[in-house]
Design an enzyme around this catalytic site. Structure first.
Site, mmCIF file in Angstrom:
data_model
loop_
_atom_site.group_PDB
_atom_site.id
_atom_site.type_symbol
_atom_site.label_atom_id
_atom_site.label_comp_id
_atom_site.label_asym_id
_atom_site.label_seq_id
_atom_site.Cartn_x
_atom_site.Cartn_y
_atom_site.Cartn_z
ATOM 1 N N CYS A 31 64.169 32.478 -24.552
ATOM 2 C CA CYS A 31 62.786 32.765 -24.940
ATOM 3 C C CYS A 31 62.495 34.259 -24.866
ATOM 4 C CB CYS A 31 61.807 32.018 -24.041
ATOM 5 S SG CYS A 31 62.041 30.249 -24.013
ATOM 6 N N HIS A 61 42.695 50.461 -14.879
ATOM 7 C CA HIS A 61 41.291 50.675 -15.242
ATOM 8 C C HIS A 61 41.005 52.157 -15.489
ATOM 9 C CE1 HIS A 61 39.955 46.557 -14.365
ATOM 10 N NE2 HIS A 61 40.892 46.574 -13.436
ATOM 11 N N CYS A 63 68.468 33.920 -21.023
ATOM 12 C CA CYS A 63 67.112 33.423 -21.289
ATOM 13 C C CYS A 63 66.838 33.597 -22.770
ATOM 14 C CB CYS A 63 66.088 34.199 -20.464
ATOM 15 S SG CYS A 63 64.379 33.909 -20.971
ATOM 16 N N SER A 90 45.395 50.282 -10.244
ATOM 17 C CA SER A 90 45.142 51.537 -10.953
ATOM 18 C C SER A 90 45.221 52.723 -9.997
ATOM 19 C CB SER A 90 43.754 51.505 -11.597
ATOM 20 O OG SER A 90 43.485 50.241 -12.142
ATOM 21 N N CYS A 108 67.104 28.427 -18.741
ATOM 22 C CA CYS A 108 67.890 29.487 -18.099
ATOM 23 C C CYS A 108 68.021 29.339 -16.600
ATOM 24 C CB CYS A 108 67.334 30.863 -18.452
ATOM 25 S SG CYS A 108 65.721 31.214 -17.755
ATOM 26 N N CYS A 131 59.743 28.268 -22.408
ATOM 27 C CA CYS A 131 60.300 27.094 -21.715
ATOM 28 C C CYS A 131 60.166 27.245 -20.206
ATOM 29 C CB CYS A 131 61.728 26.800 -22.150
ATOM 30 S SG CYS A 131 62.998 27.743 -21.302
ATOM 31 N N VAL A 189 55.236 40.134 10.028
ATOM 32 C CA VAL A 189 54.829 40.918 11.198
ATOM 33 C C VAL A 189 53.860 40.072 12.019
ATOM 34 C CG1 VAL A 189 53.498 42.935 11.941
ATOM 35 C CG2 VAL A 189 55.198 43.144 10.105
ATOM 36 N N GLU A 212 41.530 45.923 -3.298
ATOM 37 C CA GLU A 212 41.425 44.944 -4.380
ATOM 38 C C GLU A 212 41.307 45.751 -5.667
ATOM 39 O OE1 GLU A 212 37.638 42.921 -4.234
ATOM 40 O OE2 GLU A 212 36.718 44.605 -3.228
#
Lengths: 534, 430
Positions: A449, A95, A447, A389, A489, A484, A218, A384
């Site tokens: 994709c 942000h 993989c 950022s 994979c 997929c 913990v 949060e």
């Protein structure tokens, strides 16, 4: 001093090896008297300088900074991999810093952190970009809010923000709902791959001596008589001079164990849709919606890998670890997204997911020494959004604070981070050939994709904090993140994990713990079902 | 990339599954020697390798083979004919100019220049994420094909008690396979009011093992923290929305998904080939040629088939057409679009090249019905005039329909602007 040992010691006597004793299933329900033995005493003598609880982006950022100083440090997490909580399931937005109220820790650390990102991401070799962001207003009623955001941007020292009108918005992002009226344009808004960031921070910390003790929740943190701290986990216990609580959703519980000033955490779940990168990207910038009295709105944003993210919702839930998705919330995302992106196309959806935001009741980050606790306790609680950022800034400040408390000196032999190599998918043909010439396993695509090679999967397992599960490989390499979703994979990734770790396929998990992929060999299961047959 | 190392070939075939092998055999039979087949897996044979059940080859070989047996016949034949099939080679890019870049452990990056390219990459399964099924994202959720690979190729069981969502053929086959191997299959759940699998599989894989099939139901929640512990199934209304109160709870450790196959067309799209939104495959003419001259597509990458026999059949045509293209035999006829009419979805080919005398007749047109029809007619109209009608006892989306337009019918559309295939209740006047 009483030290916790497995209660079964007395029951099984000498037959009980240490390994069995520390098995979490045996020990979990212990309520017996704990005895001290010579073996445990010896191990107890190991004294850490700092133990960081939580291996998310904050814990790993603190560890990376603290590992620049002398001292013995460890990071402990309940999950089997780093970045296995909120750090793996969020919007991946760096942000710009216009959203947080001026004067808050959120505002200060967000702006400081976001300015550190470009350099740090380059050092770590982590995907990062700065496409900018728009906060869209859909009526004149939204304009005062947009203006307020601009004022906040100025107050928070966010560069380059301005208000733009419909015509310019549609020119910048032609897929925007034409009913848009005005928007805040924030050119410094960025994108990062949050889990790759966390993994790279962890690697850098580990390369400089930090231990990572994973899959070990913990249970208790307490001060000792001699002025140190004891961290008791499901499998073991650790003595340390300083403890740093970066436990995300669990940080409130740990704070309240050691501090007289209590905090209250609220688990706020956000659900998302993720669209494939094969589909045309609808928006090149992060598209926020102007917050109204109807709610905060949802975003539509590209990711660093060219996918498109829709979401999140914000629902307060009781169980802070419940990352299930719900029909209701997913429908809400869809409905709200239509405001930004009128003709939303869900055909390229490849997955849905949810993440939990650790919201503290008072709404701000709580960073620094723990108030109301004995010396040597530090914390990052209530981190949060915009926590991702702010992570580089929190890591730096908190790491330096802990180092100052420990009176630790900067190491002379600190090793700079080894940047994560460019992924095969992003290489030019010449780079691919060069990579192949160094390691022929770059010639084997596992993989399809996401075009991930066997060389990259093996490297992910061999990294300092290496992958041990299918999901851990996925976060480090993108194998299984495509269309997929691991259908092709995952059997091969499982085999490579077995080869690298020297274990049976029956031991490999999706994401640690009991999340085993396979339940038995054909013979075993057939025998279980028909025990009387040969 | 270094062009001096470029390998020139007449035909390059991407994929050595049943489609790629059949195309190669047919091209060879039509006189092409400088040809290479590139396969990303370590073995040729494609998905047939893990389909160890029988029922393959009834049309083509007139006998019941297992998947690996069917594949082996083509592998052996290709070998016998001296066709160069390279395994462990992944094609990364195909250009409009038919420059193909591939990578392998053996060669590193290798560039080919082909006169013609046949795309035969097959398809993949739709994952849980694409359906946005709510719930947790724990271990124990597999697409049916992945589970099939674990069981049939690796020798491991992915679960003990499972629910299968979707009644596609792979799901049905896996219901039986898991049961035979000692797992308990609690239910097969299908969103639609009919199964998308073949009828013989419903009988032989579900009914024979007393596995209940819940039509018009879907999974509305998945529970389990680390491994699946249960799924909630609910009945859906005519708009496929779950009906509250109709929930059934199943305690299981596994959810298998058989919810559709998608042609794997990354390379096709990368080459700039025009695609169909209906089939998710390339738009082709009756020679299986795409919008780019010299690039052909066949098998499940073009449109998802039910029977490998049909895949082989289609690919023989593509192989021959590619050989003709290399030899300079160009079909020059006027292109007439073939359109989906009422009740019809995904006609392939999407265009027919009409030549004087219609040498390449009969032209077969394949499609699926949009729902179940009984005692209806498949009707083909050229500019509104019926040129073909065939009565079908049953037409279901689970079984691909196939009609063959003979020279006579094609001659009747010589001046037509479009050909429309539809399903109608009444036989039209011809």
């Amino acid at each position: 001093m009483k030290v916790k040992i497995c209660c079964r010691w007395q029951v099984f006597g000498l037959k009980c090896t240490e390994r069995v004793c520390y098995n979490k299933f045996v020990c979990k329900n212990t309520r017996f008297v704990r005895l001290r033995t010579a073996a445990v005493l010896e191990r107890d003598e190991i004294m850490y300088d700092a133990i960081i609880i939580g291996a998310g982006v904050i814990g790993c950022a603190v560890a990376q900074q603290l590992a620049k100083y002398s001292g013995k440090i460890a990071v402990i997490d309940r999950m089997e991999d780093v970045a296995d909580g909120a750090s793996k399931a969020n919007s991946g937005i760096v942000h710009a810093g216009f959203d947080a109220h001026p004067g808050t820790e959120k505002a200060r650390l967000n702006v400081k952190g976001s300015k550190m990102y470009g350099k740090l991401a380059k050092e770590l070799g982590v995907p990062y970009g700065q496409p900018g962001a728009l906060v869209l207003g859909f009526s004149e009623e939204d304009r005062p809010t947009i203006e307020k955001l601009l004022a906040q941007a100025v107050a928070n020292d966010v560069e380059g923000c301005r208000i733009i009108e419909r015509e310019e918005i549609l020119k910048m992002e032609p897929n925007t709902n034409p009913e848009v009226v005005c928007a805040l344009y924030a050119p410094t808004s960025g994108l990062v791959s949050p889990y790759e960031m966390t993994c790279a921070l962890a690697d850098s910390a580990a390369e400089n001596g930090a231990e990572f003790i994973l899959d070990n929740p913990v249970l208790e943190v307490k001060p000792t008589m001699d002025g140190n701290w004891l961290v008791i986990t499901e499998r073991d216990e650790y003595k340390t001079r300083a403890v740093v609580n970066c436990a995300g959703m669990g940080s409130g519980v740990i704070h309240n164990m050691i501090s007289t000033r209590k905090v209250k955490m609220i688990a706020r779940r956000g659900e998302y849709y993720l669209l494939d990168h094969m589909a045309e990207i609808p928006f090149t910038m992060t598209m926020f919606q102007c917050p109204t009295k109807m709610g905060k709105g949802v975003l539509v944003s590209p990711t660093t890998h060219g996918n498109t993210l829709l979401g999140p919702t914000a629902d307060d839930i009781d169980n802070g670890y419940d990352v299930a998705t719900t029909r209701k919330a997913l429908d809400t995302v869809l409905e709200k997204v239509k405001l930004t992106w009128k003709n939303v196309n869900l055909r390229p959806v490849i997955t849905t997911f949810s993440g939990i935001r650790a919201h503290e009741e008072n709404g701000d980050f709580i960073i620094g020494e723990v108030e109301g606790a004995p010396a040597g306790a530090f914390e990052a609680v209530g981190v949060e959004s915009p926590g991702l950022s702010a992570a580089p800034a929190i890591g730096q400040e908190l790491g330096d604070q802990v180092a100052a408390f420990l009176k630790a000196e900067l190491k002379t032999d600190w090793v700079k981070p080894t940047p994560v190599p460019k992924s095969f998918r992003n290489m030019t043909d010449e780079e691919r050939q060069a990579a192949y010439e160094k390691d022929p396993e770059y010639g084997v695509l596992v993989c399809r994709c996401e075009q991930v090679t066997e060389a990259e999967i093996r490297a992910a397992i061999r990294r300092p904090v290496g992958a041990r599960s299918i999901d851990a490989v996925k976060r480090r390499t993108r194998a299984g993140m495509g269309r997929c979703q691991g259908g092709f994979c995952s059997p091969r990734v499982l085999e490579i994990l077995c080869e690298e770790l020297g274990v049976s396929p029956l031991e490999i998990t999706k994401c640690g713990g009991a999340s085993k992929l396979l339940v038995g060999t054909l013979t075993q299961i057939a025998k279980e079902a028909r025990p009387d047959e040969n | 990339m270094k062009t001096e190392n470029m390998i020139n070939v007449d035909i390059l075939i991407v994929g050595a599954g049943p489609a790629g092998l059949a195309a190669a055999i047919s091209a060879k039979e039509n006189g092409i020697d400088n040809m290479i087949v590139l396969e990303r897996e370590d073995n040729a044979g494609g998905i047939l390798r893990q389909c160890i059940h029988n029922g393959f080859g009834l049309h083509r070989f007139k006998e019941e083979l297992t998947g690996p047996e069917y594949a082996q016949r083509d592998i052996d034949k290709a070998k016998e004919m001296g066709i160069d099939v390279r395994t462990g080679v992944t094609v990364l890019n195909v250009t409009e100019d038919k420059v193909v870049t591939a990578i392998s452990r053996e060669w590193g990056l290798q560039v080919f220049k082909a006169k013609a390219v046949v795309l035969a990459m097959g398809c993949r399964e739709r994952p849980r994420g694409a359906l946005a099924i709510p719930g947790t994202r724990c271990a124990g959720i597999y697409s049916a094909g992945t589970a099939q690979k674990f069981v049939n190729l690796e020798g491991f069981m992915p679960g003990r008690k499972c629910v299968i969502l979707g009644s596609g053929d792979i799901g049905l086959i896996m219901a039986r396979r898991m049961t035979l191997q000692g797992a308990k299959v609690l239910a097969c759940v299908e969103l639609m009011p009919y199964s998308s699998g073949q009828n013989r599989n419903i009988v032989q894989c579900l009914q024979d093992y007393n596995i209940p099939l819940y039509l018009s139901h879907t999974v509305v929640d998945i529970q389990g923290k680390e491994r699946v512990t249960g799924v909630t199934v609910a009945k859906v209304d005519e708009n496929r929305k779950p009906i509250p109160g109709s929930e059934i709870q199943f305690d299981c450790d596994t959810l298998l998904l058989s919810v559709g196959l998608l042609p794997e067309n990354e390379l096709t799209i990368g080459a700039g080939v025009e695609m169909s939104n209906v089939t998710s495959g390339a738009i082709v003419d009756d020679c299986l040629q795409t919008s780019i001259p010299g690039i052909f597509a066949c098998g499940n990458v073009l449109h998802v088939h039910d029977l490998v026999d049909h895949v082989s059949n289609e690919s023989f045509k593509a192989g021959k057409a590619a050989a003709d293209f290399v030899k300079g035999i160009v079909h020059t006829g006027r292109e007439v679009p073939v359109k989906d009419g009422a009740g019809v979805r995904g006609c392939v080919p999407q265009t027919i090249k009409l030549e004087k005398g219609a040498e390449h007749a009969p032209v077969s047109v394949m499609f699926r019905s949009d729902r179940v029809y009984q005692n209806h007619f498949i009707v083909v109209k050229a500019d509104g005039k019926a040129i073909f009608a065939q009565k079908k006892m049953i037409c279901t989306p689970g079984e691909m329909a196939d009609i063959s337009l003979k020279a006579e019918a094609l001659a009747a559309c010589e001046d037509a602007a479009e050909i429309v295939v539809s399903i109608e209740a009444e036989k039209p006047a011809m």
